[in-house]
Write a protein that holds these residues in place. Structure first.
Motif, PDB file in Angstrom:
ATOM      1  N   LEU A  13       0.426  -1.605   0.243  1.00 55.55           N
ATOM      2  CA  LEU A  13      -0.138  -0.177  -0.367  1.00 55.55           C
ATOM      3  C   LEU A  13       1.057   1.215  -0.282  1.00 55.55           C
ATOM      4  CD1 LEU A  13      -2.925  -1.336   2.729  1.00 55.55           C
ATOM      5  CD2 LEU A  13      -3.134  -0.523   0.018  1.00 55.55           C
ATOM      6  N   ALA A  14       2.134   1.462   0.822  1.00 52.12           N
ATOM      7  CA  ALA A  14       3.606   2.046   0.562  1.00 52.12           C
ATOM      8  C   ALA A  14       3.396   2.616  -0.549  1.00 52.12           C
ATOM      9  CB  ALA A  14       3.650   1.979   2.162  1.00 52.12           C
ATOM     10  N   GLY A  15       3.997   1.364  -1.136  1.00 54.82           N
ATOM     11  CA  GLY A  15       4.011   1.603  -2.707  1.00 54.82           C
ATOM     12  C   GLY A  15       3.010   2.330  -3.919  1.00 54.82           C
ATOM     13  N   PHE A  16       1.878   1.967  -3.495  1.00 52.37           N
ATOM     14  CA  PHE A  16       0.749   2.164  -4.792  1.00 52.37           C
ATOM     15  C   PHE A  16       0.963   4.032  -4.187  1.00 52.37           C
ATOM     16  CE2 PHE A  16      -0.715  -1.325  -5.307  1.00 52.37           C
ATOM     17  CZ  PHE A  16      -0.960  -2.137  -6.352  1.00 52.37           C
ATOM     18  N   SER A  17       1.167   4.255  -2.976  1.00 52.17           N
ATOM     19  CA  SER A  17       0.416   5.654  -2.281  1.00 52.17           C
ATOM     20  C   SER A  17       2.003   6.697  -3.207  1.00 52.17           C
ATOM     21  CB  SER A  17       0.959   6.227  -0.659  1.00 52.17           C
ATOM     22  OG  SER A  17       0.072   7.003  -0.134  1.00 52.17           O
ATOM     23  N   VAL A  18       3.046   5.683  -2.801  1.00 54.45           N
ATOM     24  CA  VAL A  18       4.499   6.530  -3.469  1.00 54.45           C
ATOM     25  C   VAL A  18       4.072   6.492  -5.352  1.00 54.45           C
ATOM     26  CG1 VAL A  18       6.904   6.058  -3.670  1.00 54.45           C
ATOM     27  CG2 VAL A  18       5.911   5.859  -1.660  1.00 54.45           C
ATOM     28  N   PHE A  19       4.121   5.663  -6.027  1.00 56.22           N
ATOM     29  CA  PHE A  19       4.566   5.465  -7.642  1.00 56.22           C
ATOM     30  C   PHE A  19       2.683   5.912  -8.341  1.00 56.22           C
ATOM     31  CE2 PHE A  19       7.447   2.616  -5.747  1.00 56.22           C
ATOM     32  CZ  PHE A  19       8.626   3.356  -5.707  1.00 56.22           C
ATOM     33  N   ALA A  20       2.000   5.211  -7.332  1.00 57.16           N
ATOM     34  CA  ALA A  20       0.548   5.670  -7.936  1.00 57.16           C
ATOM     35  C   ALA A  20      -0.245   7.270  -8.023  1.00 57.16           C
ATOM     36  CB  ALA A  20      -0.749   4.436  -7.431  1.00 57.16           C
ATOM     37  N   ASP A  21      -0.109   7.260  -6.812  1.00 61.10           N
ATOM     38  CA  ASP A  21      -0.788   8.210  -6.459  1.00 61.10           C
ATOM     39  C   ASP A  21      -0.224   9.552  -6.561  1.00 61.10           C
ATOM     40  OD1 ASP A  21      -3.140   7.234  -5.613  1.00 61.10           O
ATOM     41  OD2 ASP A  21      -3.056   7.073  -3.511  1.00 61.10           O
ATOM     42  N   GLY A  22       1.544   9.696  -6.178  1.00 66.68           N
ATOM     43  CA  GLY A  22       2.573  10.300  -6.251  1.00 66.68           C
ATOM     44  C   GLY A  22       2.798  11.059  -4.635  1.00 66.68           C
ATOM     45  N   TYR A  23       2.552  10.792  -4.325  1.00 63.97           N
ATOM     46  CA  TYR A  23       3.408  11.028  -2.312  1.00 63.97           C
ATOM     47  C   TYR A  23       4.491   9.999  -1.907  1.00 63.97           C
ATOM     48  CZ  TYR A  23      -2.282  12.643  -1.986  1.00 63.97           C
ATOM     49  OH  TYR A  23      -2.629  13.163  -1.863  1.00 63.97           O
ATOM     50  N   ALA A  24       6.038  10.671  -2.600  1.00 59.62           N
ATOM     51  CA  ALA A  24       7.036  10.706  -2.529  1.00 59.62           C
ATOM     52  C   ALA A  24       7.123   9.948  -0.959  1.00 59.62           C
ATOM     53  CB  ALA A  24       7.496  11.123  -2.843  1.00 59.62           C
ATOM     54  N   LEU A  25       6.823  10.959   0.074  1.00 60.68           N
ATOM     55  CA  LEU A  25       7.144  10.349   1.789  1.00 60.68           C
ATOM     56  C   LEU A  25       6.675   9.465   1.897  1.00 60.68           C
ATOM     57  CD1 LEU A  25       8.094  14.278   2.261  1.00 60.68           C
ATOM     58  CD2 LEU A  25       9.891  12.245   1.801  1.00 60.68           C
ATOM     59  N   MET A  26       6.126   9.134   1.768  1.00 61.08           N
ATOM     60  CA  MET A  26       5.331   8.179   2.498  1.00 61.08           C
ATOM     61  C   MET A  26       5.419   6.788   2.500  1.00 61.08           C
ATOM     62  SD  MET A  26       1.783   8.954   3.295  1.00 61.08           S
ATOM     63  CE  MET A  26       1.117  10.399   2.832  1.00 61.08           C
ATOM     64  N   GLY A  27       7.112   6.963   2.108  1.00 57.71           N
ATOM     65  CA  GLY A  27       7.762   5.284   2.180  1.00 57.71           C
ATOM     66  C   GLY A  27       8.158   5.678   4.013  1.00 57.71           C
ATOM     67  N   LEU A  28       8.738   7.255   3.917  1.00 59.30           N
ATOM     68  CA  LEU A  28       8.931   7.714   4.874  1.00 59.30           C
ATOM     69  C   LEU A  28       7.896   7.074   6.435  1.00 59.30           C
ATOM     70  CD1 LEU A  28      11.569   8.827   6.817  1.00 59.30           C
ATOM     71  CD2 LEU A  28      10.296  10.598   6.062  1.00 59.30           C
ATOM     72  N   VAL A  29       6.839   7.844   5.771  1.00 58.31           N
ATOM     73  CA  VAL A  29       5.669   7.804   7.193  1.00 58.31           C
ATOM     74  C   VAL A  29       5.916   5.978   7.663  1.00 58.31           C
ATOM     75  CG1 VAL A  29       3.479   7.463   7.787  1.00 58.31           C
ATOM     76  CG2 VAL A  29       4.705   9.669   5.961  1.00 58.31           C
ATOM     77  N   ALA A  30       5.937   4.977   6.394  1.00 60.43           N
ATOM     78  CA  ALA A  30       5.620   3.425   7.110  1.00 60.43           C
ATOM     79  C   ALA A  30       7.251   3.015   7.810  1.00 60.43           C
ATOM     80  CB  ALA A  30       5.620   2.822   5.621  1.00 60.43           C
ATOM     81  N   ALA A  31       8.054   3.693   7.500  1.00 68.80           N
ATOM     82  CA  ALA A  31       9.443   3.395   7.861  1.00 68.80           C
ATOM     83  C   ALA A  31       9.002   3.852   9.648  1.00 68.80           C
ATOM     84  CB  ALA A  31      10.249   3.814   7.430  1.00 68.80           C
ATOM     85  N   ILE A  32       8.194   4.536   9.483  1.00 66.27           N
ATOM     86  CA  ILE A  32       8.440   5.319  11.085  1.00 66.27           C
ATOM     87  C   ILE A  32       7.377   4.600  11.632  1.00 66.27           C
ATOM     88  CG2 ILE A  32       7.533   7.403  12.317  1.00 66.27           C
ATOM     89  CD1 ILE A  32       8.770   9.120  10.508  1.00 66.27           C
ATOM     90  N   ALA A  33       6.248   4.395  11.656  1.00 64.37           N
ATOM     91  CA  ALA A  33       5.061   3.209  11.809  1.00 64.37           C
ATOM     92  C   ALA A  33       5.555   2.614  12.049  1.00 64.37           C
ATOM     93  CB  ALA A  33       3.815   3.092  10.940  1.00 64.37           C
ATOM     94  N   ILE A  34       6.554   1.688  11.343  1.00 56.73           N
ATOM     95  CA  ILE A  34       6.604   0.724  12.201  1.00 56.73           C
ATOM     96  C   ILE A  34       8.164   0.428  13.187  1.00 56.73           C
ATOM     97  CG2 ILE A  34       8.285  -1.629  10.786  1.00 56.73           C
ATOM     98  CD1 ILE A  34       7.429  -1.573   8.321  1.00 56.73           C
ATOM     99  N   ALA A  35       8.397   1.687  12.752  1.00 51.38           N
ATOM    100  CA  ALA A  35       9.673   1.897  13.792  1.00 51.38           C
ATOM    101  C   ALA A  35       9.134   2.213  15.394  1.00 51.38           C
ATOM    102  CB  ALA A  35      10.400   2.979  13.238  1.00 51.38           C
ATOM    103  N   ILE A  36       7.666   3.128  15.634  1.00 47.42           N
ATOM    104  CA  ILE A  36       7.413   2.753  16.408  1.00 47.42           C
ATOM    105  C   ILE A  36       6.630   1.563  17.486  1.00 47.42           C
ATOM    106  CG2 ILE A  36       5.351   4.112  17.433  1.00 47.42           C
ATOM    107  CD1 ILE A  36       5.419   6.104  15.450  1.00 47.42           C
ATOM    108  N   ASP A  37       6.615   1.301  16.127  1.00 47.26           N
ATOM    109  CA  ASP A  37       6.040  -0.358  16.584  1.00 47.26           C
ATOM    110  C   ASP A  37       7.417  -1.107  17.343  1.00 47.26           C
ATOM    111  OD1 ASP A  37       4.053  -2.965  16.866  1.00 47.26           O
ATOM    112  OD2 ASP A  37       5.142  -3.714  14.863  1.00 47.26           O
ATOM    113  N   VAL A  38       8.434  -1.363  16.863  1.00 44.24           N
ATOM    114  CA  VAL A  38       9.300  -2.134  17.305  1.00 44.24           C
ATOM    115  C   VAL A  38       9.412  -0.970  18.665  1.00 44.24           C
ATOM    116  CG1 VAL A  38      11.448  -2.482  16.833  1.00 44.24           C
ATOM    117  CG2 VAL A  38      10.007  -2.973  15.003  1.00 44.24           C
TER     118      VAL A  38
END
Length: 287
Positions: free
Chosen positions: A131-156
């Motif tokens: 879903l992050a990939g679709f957000s980045v490459f289909a919707d055009g939000y380049a920094l959503m990959g960073l948001v995904a990384a932060i979400a996983i980091a918060i969980d960890v």
């Protein structure tokens, strides 16, 4: 676990008709789809196919916003329903929505919140990455990959036994890096396009601040998780709100059109903040 789906996923939350609010959603969604489809058919004149597509999209967007409201404020059903009502009005007005990004933010927030009660499974992390990939490459939000990384980091960070999940965080960050490579290292193009309107950015910035304030002031939740019946984590609910706020923040970097398409996130944060002043009943499930 009471449902087979929980053996497969920890971020999938099926709508159980035994809850009155869920029954209301199950009844309302087809009505929303039918109403918006009929409206599109009569007003836009795009034909039956366009009407069907519009109706289906309206159902998906309304559900995603309602579900995101449940994640942002698990103690109050009112938040989800008011946010959904606002997005229905916006859809009637013809405002566009970044659907893939909306779905991504929902699943990222669930990864942090653990409203089901279980840590995200490998398949869940793959879903978040897709879903992050679709957000980045289909919707055009380049920094959503960073948001995904932060979400996983918060969980960890809240569960140190999950350090292997940081591999998924690195993969998510790689999505944003990939876009930066595509832009030939042009950080200015990645972070602040020339088309950005200061008025729109000020409005979104205000909503981001409201979201951050809502995260800081978030009371200890009284709801319990779906699978185990244990109380939801205060830190995780705050983290989920933070993820939504960050997603809206990075959307500002994409200029007018793309930032504008994230208005459902701003609506959820605003409604969460306002409804948060209403007292709750303790011990209810986070349906």
């Amino acid at each position: 676990m009471s449902k087979a789906v929980y053996r497969l996923s920890s971020i999938a939350r099926p709508l159980e008709a035994k809850y009155p609010t869920n029954r209301a959603v199950l009844i309302a969604l087809p009505l929303v789809g039918l109403g918006l489809g009929l409206y599109a058919y009569l007003s836009a004149g795009g034909g039956a196919v366009n009407a069907v597509i519009t109706g289906l999209e309206a159902m998906v967007v309304t559900f995603l916003v309602w579900a995101l409201g449940r994640e942002a404020d698990p103690d109050r059903n009112l938040t989800a329903f008011v946010a959904a009502a606002l997005v229905i009005y916006a859809l009637v007005m013809g405002l566009p929505v970044a659907v893939w990004t909306l779905a991504f933010v929902l699943m990222a927030a669930r990864t942090v919140n653990r409203t089901v009660g279980q840590p995200a499974k490998p398949g869940d992390l793959v879903m978040v990455l897709i879903l992050a990939g679709f957000s980045v490459f289909a919707d055009g939000y380049a920094l959503m990959g960073l948001v995904a990384a932060i979400a996983i980091a918060i969980d960890v960070n809240l569960d140190r036994s999950r350090t292997l999940a940081l591999i998924a965080a690195l993969a998510a960050l790689g999505l944003t890096v990939w876009q930066l490579i595509e832009l030939e290292g042009d950080f200015a193009a990645l972070l602040w396009p020339e088309a950005a309107s200061m008025h729109l950015m000020a409005l979104i910035g205000g909503l981001v601040l409201i979201g951050l304030l809502s995260s800081l002031l978030c009371p200890r939740p009284t709801s319990v998780c779906d699978a185990r019946g244990e109380p939801l984590s205060h830190a995780r609910v705050r983290g989920g709100r933070l993820v939504i706020s960050l997603a809206l923040l990075v959307g500002m970097a994409e200029g007018n059109a793309l930032a504008h398409a994230l208005y459902p996130l701003g609506g959820v944060l605003l409604v969460t903040f306002i409804v948060g002043f209403i007292p709750t009943r303790p011990g209810r499930p986070a349906d």
